[in-house]
Design a protein around this motif. Structure first.
Motif, mmCIF file in Angstrom:
data_model
loop_
_atom_site.group_PDB
_atom_site.id
_atom_site.type_symbol
_atom_site.label_atom_id
_atom_site.label_comp_id
_atom_site.label_asym_id
_atom_site.label_seq_id
_atom_site.Cartn_x
_atom_site.Cartn_y
_atom_site.Cartn_z
ATOM 1 N N LEU A 155 -7.218 -13.060 8.886
ATOM 2 C CA LEU A 155 -7.393 -11.851 9.680
ATOM 3 C C LEU A 155 -6.185 -10.916 9.640
ATOM 4 N N PHE A 156 -4.986 -11.470 9.446
ATOM 5 C CA PHE A 156 -3.790 -10.622 9.482
ATOM 6 C C PHE A 156 -3.794 -9.571 8.374
ATOM 7 N N PRO A 157 -4.081 -9.930 7.110
ATOM 8 C CA PRO A 157 -4.157 -8.864 6.087
ATOM 9 C C PRO A 157 -5.245 -7.836 6.384
ATOM 10 N N VAL A 179 -4.803 -3.713 6.857
ATOM 11 C CA VAL A 179 -5.592 -2.722 6.110
ATOM 12 C C VAL A 179 -6.278 -1.755 7.071
ATOM 13 N N VAL A 180 -6.899 -2.269 8.126
ATOM 14 C CA VAL A 180 -7.621 -1.408 9.072
ATOM 15 C C VAL A 180 -6.657 -0.494 9.816
ATOM 16 N N VAL A 181 -5.538 -1.043 10.295
ATOM 17 C CA VAL A 181 -4.576 -0.230 11.051
ATOM 18 C C VAL A 181 -3.974 0.855 10.166
ATOM 19 N N MET A 198 1.626 -2.316 10.754
ATOM 20 C CA MET A 198 1.145 -3.498 11.474
ATOM 21 C C MET A 198 0.833 -3.205 12.932
ATOM 22 N N VAL A 199 1.568 -2.268 13.534
ATOM 23 C CA VAL A 199 1.370 -1.928 14.947
ATOM 24 C C VAL A 199 0.684 -0.577 15.032
ATOM 25 N N PRO A 200 -0.513 -0.491 15.633
ATOM 26 C CA PRO A 200 -1.234 0.792 15.685
ATOM 27 C C PRO A 200 -0.475 1.829 16.506
ATOM 28 N N LEU A 230 -4.065 -21.226 12.265
ATOM 29 C CA LEU A 230 -3.256 -20.671 11.178
ATOM 30 C C LEU A 230 -4.135 -20.140 10.046
ATOM 31 N N ALA A 231 -5.227 -20.856 9.760
ATOM 32 C CA ALA A 231 -6.135 -20.394 8.706
ATOM 33 C C ALA A 231 -6.784 -19.063 9.089
#
Length: 311
Positions: free
Chosen positions: A47-49, A53-55, A72-74, A41-42
């Motif tokens: 990694l989720f944010p 940002v990258v996508v 969120m989905v490329p 979870l940590a």
């Protein structure tokens, strides 16, 4: 009484877990599962944010409009935002300025910090105790923002890149960590070098620094990240927008919610989104730290803990 040695026992292999102390219980399956879930979870929370940002930085304007903002989905991956940013202009110039300031500032800070820490690690050096007390006092007391600004202005450093380096060049905490590590080096080794005719600078260069690669790597990373992420000194001491580093340009892009002037045509034609530009600048700002950190990670435990405990 002769101790009995079990000759059949073998030391743990390279990847085997070290033996536990007798007072420490074996972890239960529920405990191991709980630790795994907590770590997962940590990692997802971190990694989720970054993933968003990258996508978003790689998404077209149509995809961003369909998602209503962050993606969120490329889908429809495109590098137009990075191509426009690196084709010249404000962002490219700011990135070059940040790289140069980081390199020069880190070299200067490490040179001063290593020399100061080595001198303070020699307890018989001239004024050792008073200099150490003076440095420690600066960790708890400071002149304040206005006197610091007046000093920089009096020295003629405003609208100069030196204003991005000198006011924050030295960290007393980093000096103390280096000093603690240097004090842990065998004094007999240094004394033998002196007997052979080596001077202090040669001892530092050929004995102390090679034995202190771990802590030097960690402190170098600390200084480099500090210079790369710094924005306050530039906003305070620089008035010329062409001299601003990357972090200040990123703040301006996010606050104004618009792309640089050179990208206005691409945005008007629908080829580029202002949000994609903002996310791409954030990725460019985070990329150097994300790339360098894993190479220094192995030195963190040895460098920081040893430097902090000894001395």
């Amino acid at each position: 009484m002769t101790a009995v040695i079990d000759k059949t026992a073998r030391p743990p292999g390279r990847w085997a877990a070290p033996p536990r102390p007798s007072w420490e219980e074996e972890p239960s399956r529920a405990g191991l599962a709980g630790k795994g879930v907590a770590l997962t979870l940590a990692c997802l929370g971190i990694l989720f944010p970054l993933w968003i940002v990258v996508v978003t930085s790689l998404s077209s304007r149509k995809t961003i409009d369909e998602a209503g903002g962050l993606v969120m989905v490329p889908k429809d991956i495109t590098f137009i935002a990075y191509r426009e940013l690196l084709s010249g202009g404000q962002v490219t110039r700011a990135a070059i300025i940040s790289v140069l300031v980081t390199l020069v500032g880190t070299l200067f800070s490490m040179a001063v910090s290593v020399l100061c820490a080595y001198g303070l690690s020699r307890t018989g050096s001239l004024g050792h105790r008073w200099i150490l007390m003076l440095l420690l006092a600066t960790m708890f007391f400071s002149a304040g923002l206005i006197p610091t600004y007046l000093l920089v202005q009096t020295l003629g450093l405003t609208d100069s890149y030196l204003a991005l380096i000198l006011p924050s060049a030295i960290s007393v905490f980093n000096i103390l960590v280096l000093r603690g590590f240097f004090m842990g080096i065998s004094q007999e080794l240094i004394d033998s070098a002196r007997i052979d005719g080596a001077g202090e600078f040669r001892i530092l260069r050929q004995i102390v620094m090679p034995l202190s690669r771990a802590v030097i790597a960690v402190i170098t990373l600390f200084y480099a990240v500090g210079y790369w992420s710094a924005w306050f000194n530039a906003s305070l001491y620089l008035n010329d927008q062409d001299m601003m580093p990357l972090q200040n340009v990123m703040i301006q892009l996010v606050q104004k919610q618009e792309a640089p002037v050179g990208m206005a045509q691409a945005i008007k034609t629908g080829q580029l989104s202002g949000l994609a530009v903002q996310m791409a600048v954030m990725v460019m700002a985070l990329l150097p730290v994300a790339v360098l950190s894993p190479f220094v990670q192995k030195h963190f435990k040895k460098g920081m803990l040893t430097g902090a405990v000894k001395g």
